[in-house]
Design an enzyme around this catalytic site. Structure first.
Site, mmCIF file in Angstrom:
data_model
loop_
_atom_site.group_PDB
_atom_site.id
_atom_site.type_symbol
_atom_site.label_atom_id
_atom_site.label_comp_id
_atom_site.label_asym_id
_atom_site.label_seq_id
_atom_site.Cartn_x
_atom_site.Cartn_y
_atom_site.Cartn_z
ATOM 1 N N GLN A 16 13.965 33.470 31.515
ATOM 2 C CA GLN A 16 13.658 34.341 30.369
ATOM 3 C C GLN A 16 12.215 34.807 30.251
ATOM 4 O O GLN A 16 11.953 35.992 30.007
ATOM 5 C CB GLN A 16 14.055 33.624 29.059
ATOM 6 N N GLU A 138 11.861 26.652 27.241
ATOM 7 C CA GLU A 138 11.538 27.064 25.876
ATOM 8 C C GLU A 138 11.228 25.910 24.916
ATOM 9 O O GLU A 138 10.154 25.846 24.321
ATOM 10 C CB GLU A 138 12.727 27.882 25.330
ATOM 11 N N ASP A 167 9.318 31.424 25.434
ATOM 12 C CA ASP A 167 9.691 32.298 26.549
ATOM 13 C C ASP A 167 9.329 33.752 26.263
ATOM 14 O O ASP A 167 8.458 34.336 26.902
ATOM 15 C CB ASP A 167 11.202 32.207 26.803
ATOM 16 N N GLY A 246 1.071 30.998 4.089
ATOM 17 C CA GLY A 246 -0.139 31.592 3.540
ATOM 18 C C GLY A 246 -0.422 31.097 2.137
ATOM 19 O O GLY A 246 0.121 30.087 1.688
ATOM 20 N N GLY A 247 -1.276 31.808 1.438
ATOM 21 C CA GLY A 247 -1.689 31.379 0.103
ATOM 22 C C GLY A 247 -0.727 31.822 -0.994
ATOM 23 O O GLY A 247 -0.961 31.565 -2.171
#
Ligand code: COA
Length: 423
Positions: A16, A138, A167, A246-247
């Site tokens: 892959q 993978e 991959d 995130g925030g």
């Protein structure tokens, strides 16, 4: 005219990671010549077979727009043909186990001697160091790159993700490395080696977790749900369930029908700017002014309660209804789309993100198209080649061999059966 027209790729990739890279280059117009072992080819031809006797979807979906040549790189005549291919191509791409190319006699030094302009691009599991000789797939990369330890719920085991970040993610990195090296070659005239290690690629995608690892030394990660739940942090970044990285706190919430539909969920983000509208939408207008809820820091230890209230509202709506109601209010939400819904999505087909392809032995199937759209270099997806379909064509048209020479090469066992290619 396509962006990479005139660029010729000697494609020694399999499975892959490497094939995603060369498929992308082919979509941008490069002539990709996939070299496969006679009679065997890429192992994915026969993996997860759904139509007996036909190339698997695993192979077809990774090898569009390429030509296939059968060539035994360990046979003396095969080596001569390979040498000619190195002379004629701009880039060699490979993702063999470490050392395999050297054992064939086509390591970096040998390649440079044959063609100093050649760019040699490799995917390996690990970069230089103690694990450099390891074979990697993978999920090994997801584990070694930090993704698995940070995926899943805090009270459960590490998890891998269905997105093939090791991959296909590394294939993207390699493609960028190749076009960058081609750009530099315009100025220097020299080729160079390009290495994309899967561990490095996965880690690169996990940078917010490396950020959090360092923040941990300054105190608890207050935006993680476990903080609000009073669960102490250990020495390493924990698994954060569906918390956003995130925030802006976010969660996956149930929608109408969740009891029977495993994908009746929505992602819901309580972006600070949208807070007053969220409060009105879910019937909690008093939270807008209440000092315990009005600011993001005040909400951090109440996220379970807050998302619980939002979920009471989302459970009364379908996931697309939630989106229709929230989008005009600039509240970021996303329905959890099943692969079935994605496969049937008209919009994704209209943009060529999902494409239907016809194949001579397996018939019609769906595949992903080029996710990167260039306004002056459109990508059409053409079917993957049959094993050795272009052997004779490449020997004649790219390498300039005569009929007589082609039959001599075939008689040596260096390539597959020619009549198959000629059919
Ligand atoms: N003619 C003759 N021999 C050929 C050939 C050809 N056209 N193409 C390949 N081979 C040989 C190779 O030379 C190698 O032989 P050797 O080990 O005797 O030197 C052999 O086939 C197999 O190569 P290998 O890469 O070891 O295959 P594998 O199936 O054992 O391992 C991977 C598969 C993916 C684990 C391994 O290739 C790998 O770690 N690759 C790098 C990381 C990677 O890309 N992983 C993700 C894959 S999705």
């Amino acid at each position: 005219m396509k962006a990479l027209e005139g660029v010729r790729i000697l494609d020694f990739t399999h499975v892959q990671s490497g094939p995603t890279c060369t498929q992308l280059l082919a979509w941008f117009g490069a002539d990709v010549i996939k070299v496969e072992r006679p009679g065997v080819g890429d192992a994915t031809h026969n993996q997860l077979v759904d139509v007996p006797g036909a190339d698997s979807l695993y192979f077809t979906m990774l090898n569009h727009n390429k030509r296939s040549i059968e060539l035994n790189s360990k046979n003396e005549t095969g080596k001569q043909v390979l040498t000619r291919l190195v002379e004629e191509c701009d880039v060699l791409v490979e993702n063999f186990a470490p050392g395999a190319l050297d054992r064939m006699g086509f390591g970096w030094e040998a390649i440079q001697k044959i063609n100093p302009r050649m760019i040699m691009a490799s995917v390996k599991g690990f970069g230089p160091g103690k694990y450099e000789d390891c074979k990697v797939y993978e999920n090994v990369a997801q584990c070694a790159g930090g993704a698995a330890s940070t995926t899943g719920f805090v009270d459960g085991p590490p998890l891998v993700t269905g997105a093939q970040i090791g991959d296909s993610g590394t294939g993207l990195n390699l493609a960028l490395g190749i076009v960058t090296a081609l750009f530099q070659r315009e100025k220097t005239g020299r080729g160079q080696k390009v290495l994309a290690a899967m561990q490095a690629g996965v880690l690169n995608l996990c940078r917010v977790k490396l950020r959090d690892q360092q923040r941990l030394s300054a105190g608890p990660l207050t935006e993680y749900s476990q903080h609000g739940e009073g669960i102490p942090f250990g020495e390493a970044v924990p698994r954060a369930g569906n918390d956003s990285g995130g925030g802006q706190p976010g969660r996956i919430l149930k929608c109408k029908g969740w009891e029977t539909d495993p994908d009746a969920y929505t992602y819901f983000i309580t972006q600070a700017a949208a807070w007053p509208k969220i409060c009105d939408l879910i019937g909690k207008p008093e939270w807008k002014e209440d000092p315990g809820y009005a600011t993001p820091p005040a909400r951090l230890d109440k996220l379970n309660e807050i998302f619980g209230e939002i979920e009471k509202w989302t459970m009364t709506k379908g996931k697309f209804e939630v989106m229709d109601l929230c989008n005009p209010l600039d509240i970021p939400v996303g329905p959890i789309l099943s692969m079935k819904e994605i496969a049937e999505d008209e919009g994704l087909r209209a943009t060529g993100t999902i494409v239907e392809v016809d194949h001579p032995t397996r018939g019609k199937y769906l595949t992903v198209g080029n996710p990167i759209k260039l306004s002056d270099s459109p990508s059409e997806v053409t079917r993957s080649p049959l094993l050795g379909e272009h052997t004779e064509e490449v020997l004649r048209d790219v390498l300039g061999y005569s009929d007589e020479e082609i039959h001599r090469i075939a008689a040596s066992g260096a390539v597959g059966e020619l009549q198959k290619a000629a059919e």
